[in-house]
Write a protein that holds these residues in place. Structure first.
Motif, PDB file in Angstrom:
ATOM      1  N   ARG A   1      -1.095  13.033   1.764  1.00 55.37           N
ATOM      2  CA  ARG A   1      -1.789  11.751   1.664  1.00 55.37           C
ATOM      3  C   ARG A   1      -0.799  10.598   1.695  1.00 55.37           C
ATOM      4  O   ARG A   1      -1.002   9.598   2.377  1.00 55.37           O
ATOM      5  CB  ARG A   1      -2.589  11.695   0.365  1.00 55.37           C
ATOM      6  CG  ARG A   1      -4.038  11.990   0.607  1.00 55.37           C
ATOM      7  CD  ARG A   1      -4.796  11.866  -0.656  1.00 55.37           C
ATOM      8  NE  ARG A   1      -4.743  10.519  -1.200  1.00 55.37           N
ATOM      9  CZ  ARG A   1      -5.622  10.053  -2.051  1.00 55.37           C
ATOM     10  NH1 ARG A   1      -6.607  10.802  -2.438  1.00 55.37           N
ATOM     11  NH2 ARG A   1      -5.512   8.843  -2.529  1.00 55.37           N
TER      12      ARG A   1
ATOM     13  N   THR B   1      -0.579   7.683   4.476  1.00 54.21           N
ATOM     14  CA  THR B   1      -0.693   6.265   4.102  1.00 54.21           C
ATOM     15  C   THR B   1       0.525   5.484   4.579  1.00 54.21           C
ATOM     16  O   THR B   1       0.395   4.383   5.118  1.00 54.21           O
ATOM     17  CB  THR B   1      -0.816   6.114   2.578  1.00 54.21           C
ATOM     18  OG1 THR B   1      -1.781   7.045   2.112  1.00 54.21           O
ATOM     19  CG2 THR B   1      -1.234   4.715   2.205  1.00 54.21           C
TER      20      THR B   1
ATOM     21  N   ARG C   1       0.435   5.066   8.306  1.00 51.42           N
ATOM     22  CA  ARG C   1      -0.573   4.083   8.711  1.00 51.42           C
ATOM     23  C   ARG C   1      -0.044   2.671   8.425  1.00 51.42           C
ATOM     24  O   ARG C   1      -0.192   1.766   9.238  1.00 51.42           O
ATOM     25  CB  ARG C   1      -1.849   4.342   7.933  1.00 51.42           C
ATOM     26  CG  ARG C   1      -3.027   3.617   8.504  1.00 51.42           C
ATOM     27  CD  ARG C   1      -4.304   4.062   7.846  1.00 51.42           C
ATOM     28  NE  ARG C   1      -4.652   5.432   8.171  1.00 51.42           N
ATOM     29  CZ  ARG C   1      -5.453   6.190   7.425  1.00 51.42           C
ATOM     30  NH1 ARG C   1      -5.942   5.729   6.294  1.00 51.42           N
ATOM     31  NH2 ARG C   1      -5.745   7.425   7.785  1.00 51.42           N
ATOM     32  N   ALA C   2       0.589   2.517   7.260  1.00 47.04           N
ATOM     33  CA  ALA C   2       1.145   1.207   6.910  1.00 47.04           C
ATOM     34  C   ALA C   2       2.214   0.800   7.912  1.00 47.04           C
ATOM     35  O   ALA C   2       2.370  -0.375   8.226  1.00 47.04           O
ATOM     36  CB  ALA C   2       1.717   1.247   5.501  1.00 47.04           C
TER      37      ALA C   2
ATOM     38  N   ALA D   1       0.831  -1.203   0.000  1.00 44.34           N
ATOM     39  CA  ALA D   1       0.000   0.000   0.000  1.00 44.34           C
ATOM     40  C   ALA D   1       0.868   1.256   0.000  1.00 44.34           C
ATOM     41  O   ALA D   1       0.578   2.234  -0.703  1.00 44.34           O
ATOM     42  CB  ALA D   1      -0.922  -0.012   1.215  1.00 44.34           C
ATOM     43  N   ALA D   2       1.959   1.212   0.790  1.00 41.36           N
ATOM     44  CA  ALA D   2       2.810   2.399   0.905  1.00 41.36           C
ATOM     45  C   ALA D   2       3.510   2.704  -0.415  1.00 41.36           C
ATOM     46  O   ALA D   2       3.583   3.857  -0.843  1.00 41.36           O
ATOM     47  CB  ALA D   2       3.837   2.187   2.010  1.00 41.36           C
TER      48      ALA D   2
ATOM     49  N   ALA E   1       1.110   4.186  -2.754  1.00 45.74           N
ATOM     50  CA  ALA E   1       0.826   5.580  -2.410  1.00 45.74           C
ATOM     51  C   ALA E   1       1.954   6.491  -2.873  1.00 45.74           C
ATOM     52  O   ALA E   1       1.710   7.594  -3.377  1.00 45.74           O
ATOM     53  CB  ALA E   1       0.633   5.709  -0.904  1.00 45.74           C
TER      54      ALA E   1
ATOM     55  N   SER F   1       0.637  -1.031  10.663  1.00 46.83           N
ATOM     56  CA  SER F   1      -0.405  -1.987  10.293  1.00 46.83           C
ATOM     57  C   SER F   1      -0.302  -3.274  11.106  1.00 46.83           C
ATOM     58  O   SER F   1      -1.299  -3.939  11.337  1.00 46.83           O
ATOM     59  CB  SER F   1      -0.351  -2.281   8.794  1.00 46.83           C
ATOM     60  OG  SER F   1       0.977  -2.510   8.391  1.00 46.83           O
TER      61      SER F   1
END
Lengths: 330, 401
Positions: free
Chosen positions: A315, A319, A322-323, A290-291, A294, A326
């Motif tokens: 953003r 992201t 947050r990753a 995901a990172a 992003a 995780s």
């Protein structure tokens, strides 16, 4: 002690201020001038701005005057002198005059190296004027500034000053002088905060490190500072991507190896391995995917694909942060 | 019909162009009636998938326009391939055929203005002034706007031939000023046939190359004749197999990008040093690599180096793009197996097993998402995203499915 330094300064016919830092060059020249004036108040000081010293002028400048006063010649930007002038200077260095003190300000490096070598061979006193590169060197400079002014300053105060003023020595020196003039007593962090706030330098790597540790708020703050001081968004994205990439690659490297082996395998410096190891804890494979996605999106956005680079970066940072946490959310 | 021989599987286009060339010859001879003259026009837009032979078609057409064969007067179709006109056009030395090829990422306004000037000249050979833009899709918007007037109403004997992958790649204002020709993707059979006939490739290899090239003639020929191209393809096709974990993804992404960079560097080594040496000689620099340049010429050298750098970027992107095409082809085959579609595979027999296992491992939806990821990576590269980052994002998307 002071007497001895002055003697030292006067003993050398030639002083070489070598290095790119102009403030230090200036100080070296000023020291010589002060010493010469202390010995003889009538000293004739010639400060030759870059490009002023033309062929033929040197003989005129060094020729004895009617009143036999001492002379100080300061040659700025000695690396840019014309070949003929250099020839004259070299001839002078071999046979200096007693009452003339010559100060050569040279940027260092390959340009005009012949003159530098000749001066060294002639036994010139050399003053290093390198730009301080490491944080500890800058800190030492600030401390020395306060010490020279005869004032005490706390370690925190010096750090705070470095953070908010930046690494330009001239600015640092003037900030120190200002603080010394405005405030009485010990200079601590609170005093610095009263006069200087904000952050002069913020790099993409700090943003990336904070984001990869999962500290979203700190990373965003640092990001805002970085954008405010004009770090190009493209560099910020690239630093962020580099951070995520390191995490991903270290996470999947054959574990257990010594840092040195890992460093060689991954092409990272060993200290970096330790840093990334610390960051790695909160990550999951999905998080890395995901990172990276992003970061790629943000890269497209800052290169003209989006309207607002700042927003795209925020953003991406959120992201990534947050990753980076995780694993703990599972 | 010699000049048309290199066009594989494009019969309708060949017929239309041949008819246009015939009436063009009639116009030159002054014997054209109204209906015949209308078959010829001054601006053509040739579109078709990459490698289908857009520029080959345009080149063949320009050769036919310049054909001076005596047979034409006897009623034969122009484009013999042997006369002076045909021959010089095909080898690229005809005085009235200007071929513009974009070596860099784009064609700018400055180059385009020069073309407009050229378009107003009368043909030196008395037939047609042909301007062939091989990559009309690389015209910048400004450059395309410079062309508008010239393409709409050129001098009487000027012909514009624009080539682009699709009609959407050129501005609508340019598109509407051109007669449009669509090439189709040549069938594998036609490509293999061409390889065997033209290059004497043995049937087995020709079949492999035609399959692998997905209708790209140049690529098919390279695969059939160049061992290293085959090795490169095999390496690229290992990517879908090595995205088992994130480490594998990041590693294979790095390998892909490094291979592309290596490609660009190789090309640069071949041409850059030579070009720089020639430029230095032209500027009158002292002999030897480190020789001093005359005053005021450093800027020219810098321009050249700039241009070379941009060309390297283009090479890197093209190589990556081809690799992405191969990967997309792999997943297309996987999808075909998953859905049981009776379409010929692009991958060769050696990959059958890999395709079958990938097909068994996931759902068709995941395969579609993977194809989307590959295409998204291509778009990202076009938008100037850092290649490594874009390919990494793709590899991780392939892993996630």
């Amino acid at each position: 002690m002071a007497r001895k330094t002055a003697d030292n300064l006067l003993a050398a016919a030639t002083t070489l201020a070598v290095g790119p830092e102009e403030l230090l060059q200036e100080r070296a020249a000023a020291q010589v001038v002060a010493a010469a004036r202390a010995a003889d108040p009538d000293t004739d000081v010639r400060d030759l701005a870059p490009g002023t010293l033309q062929p033929g002028m040197l003989a005129e400048l060094t020729s004895p005057s009617l009143f036999a006063e001492g002379k100080v010649l300061i040659v700025r930007a000695a690396q840019d002198l014309a070949a003929d002038t250099v020839k004259e200077l070299k001839a002078y260095l071999d046979d200096p005059l007693d009452d003339v003190r010559l100060v050569l300000c040279h940027i260092g490096g390959a340009k005009g190296k012949g003159l530098l070598d000749a001066a060294r061979k002639a036994g010139a006193r050399e003053v290093p004027c390198a730009k301080p590169a490491k944080a500890t060197e800058k800190l030492a400079f600030v401390k020395a500034e306060f010490r020279t002014a005869g004032r005490s300053a706390t370690e925190d105060a010096c750090r705070a000053l470095l953070d908010s003023v930046g690494s330009d020595l001239r600015e640092l020196a003037s900030a120190c002088a200002q603080l010394v003039a405005d405030h009485e007593g010990t200079i601590d962090a609170e005093v610095v905060a009263r006069y200087y706030t904000g952050r002069a330098e913020a790099s993409g790597f700090q943003v990336a490190d904070l984001a990869c540790e999962g500290r979203a708020a700190d990373a965003l703050e640092q990001l805002r500072w970085a954008l405010a001081v004009g770090t190009p968004p493209v560099m910020l994205v690239s630093a962020l991507a580099q951070g995520v990439r390191s995490v991903g690659r270290l996470a999947s490297a054959r574990g257990g190896g010594r840092p040195a082996d890992l460093a060689r395998e991954l092409g990272m410096p060993p200290w970096k391995i330790d840093v990334v190891r610390r960051q790695m804890r909160g990550w999951t494979p999905d998080g890395v995917a995901a990172a990276v996605a992003a970061c790629a999106e943000a890269d497209a956005a800052v290169k003209g694909g989006g309207d607002d680079p700042g927003f795209a970066l925020e953003r991406a940072v959120v992201t990534v942060a947050r990753a980076a946490r995780s694993a703990s959310r599972r | 019909m010699a000049v048309w021989d290199d066009l594989v599987g494009q019969q309708p286009v060949v017929e239309e162009l041949s008819a246009a060339a015939t009436s063009a010859a009639a116009v030159v001879a002054g014997s054209a009636d109204a209906s015949a003259a209308s078959r010829m026009t001054h601006a053509w837009l040739v579109t078709g998938p990459p490698g289908a032979g857009r520029s080959t078609a345009a080149r063949a057409f320009s050769a036919a326009l310049q054909c001076t064969s005596p047979d034409v007067a006897m009623g034969a179709a122009p484009g013999c391939g042997f006369c002076d006109g045909c021959h010089t056009t095909l080898v690229g030395t005809h005085a009235d055929v200007e071929v513009v090829r974009a070596e860099l990422l784009t064609i700018g306004v400055k180059d385009t203005r020069e073309l407009v000037r050229r378009a107003n000249l009368a043909p030196a050979g008395g037939r047609w002034q042909v301007i062939l833009l091989e990559d009309a899709d690389r015209l910048t918007e400004g450059a395309a706007n410079v062309l508008l007037k010239a393409v709409e109403e050129p001098a009487p004997r000027t012909v514009w031939l624009l080539c682009a992958p699709s009609q959407e790649d050129v501005l609508p204002t340019i598109r509407s000023r051109c007669r449009q020709l669509r090439l189709r993707t040549p069938s594998d059979g036609a490509v293999a046939d061409m390889l065997m006939r033209r290059d004497g490739i043995d049937p087995e290899m020709a079949r492999y190359a035609a399959q692998a090239a997905r209708g790209h003639l140049g690529l098919a020929r390279r695969l059939a004749t160049d061992e290293s191209a085959r090795a490169r393809r095999a390496e690229v096709l290992r990517v879908p197999l090595s995205v088992g974990d994130i480490g594998g993804c990041l590693r294979s992404a790095q390998l892909l990008v490094e291979a592309a960079t290596e490609d660009a560097k190789q090309l640069a080594e071949e041409t850059d040093a030579k070009e720089q040496e020639e430029m230095r000689a032209a500027l009158g620099a002292a002999a030897g690599a480190g020789g001093r340049l005359p005053r005021g010429t450093a800027g020219i050298m810098k321009d050249l180096q700039d241009r070379q750098k941009r060309r390297a970027t283009r090479t890197q992107r093209d190589t990556l793009d081809r690799a992405l095409g191969d990967i997309a082809g792999f997943y297309r085959d996987v999808l075909a197996v998953q859905l049981g579609a009776p379409v010929p595979a692009t991958s060769d027999d050696g990959l059958r097993e890999a395709v079958a296992s990938a097909a068994g491992a996931g759902a068709p939806e995941a395969t579609l998402r993977r194809i989307e990821a590959v295409l998204a990576c291509r778009t990202a590269l076009e938008r100037n995203v850092a290649p490594l980052l874009a390919v990494e994002a793709m590899a991780l998307a392939l892993w996630k499915g």
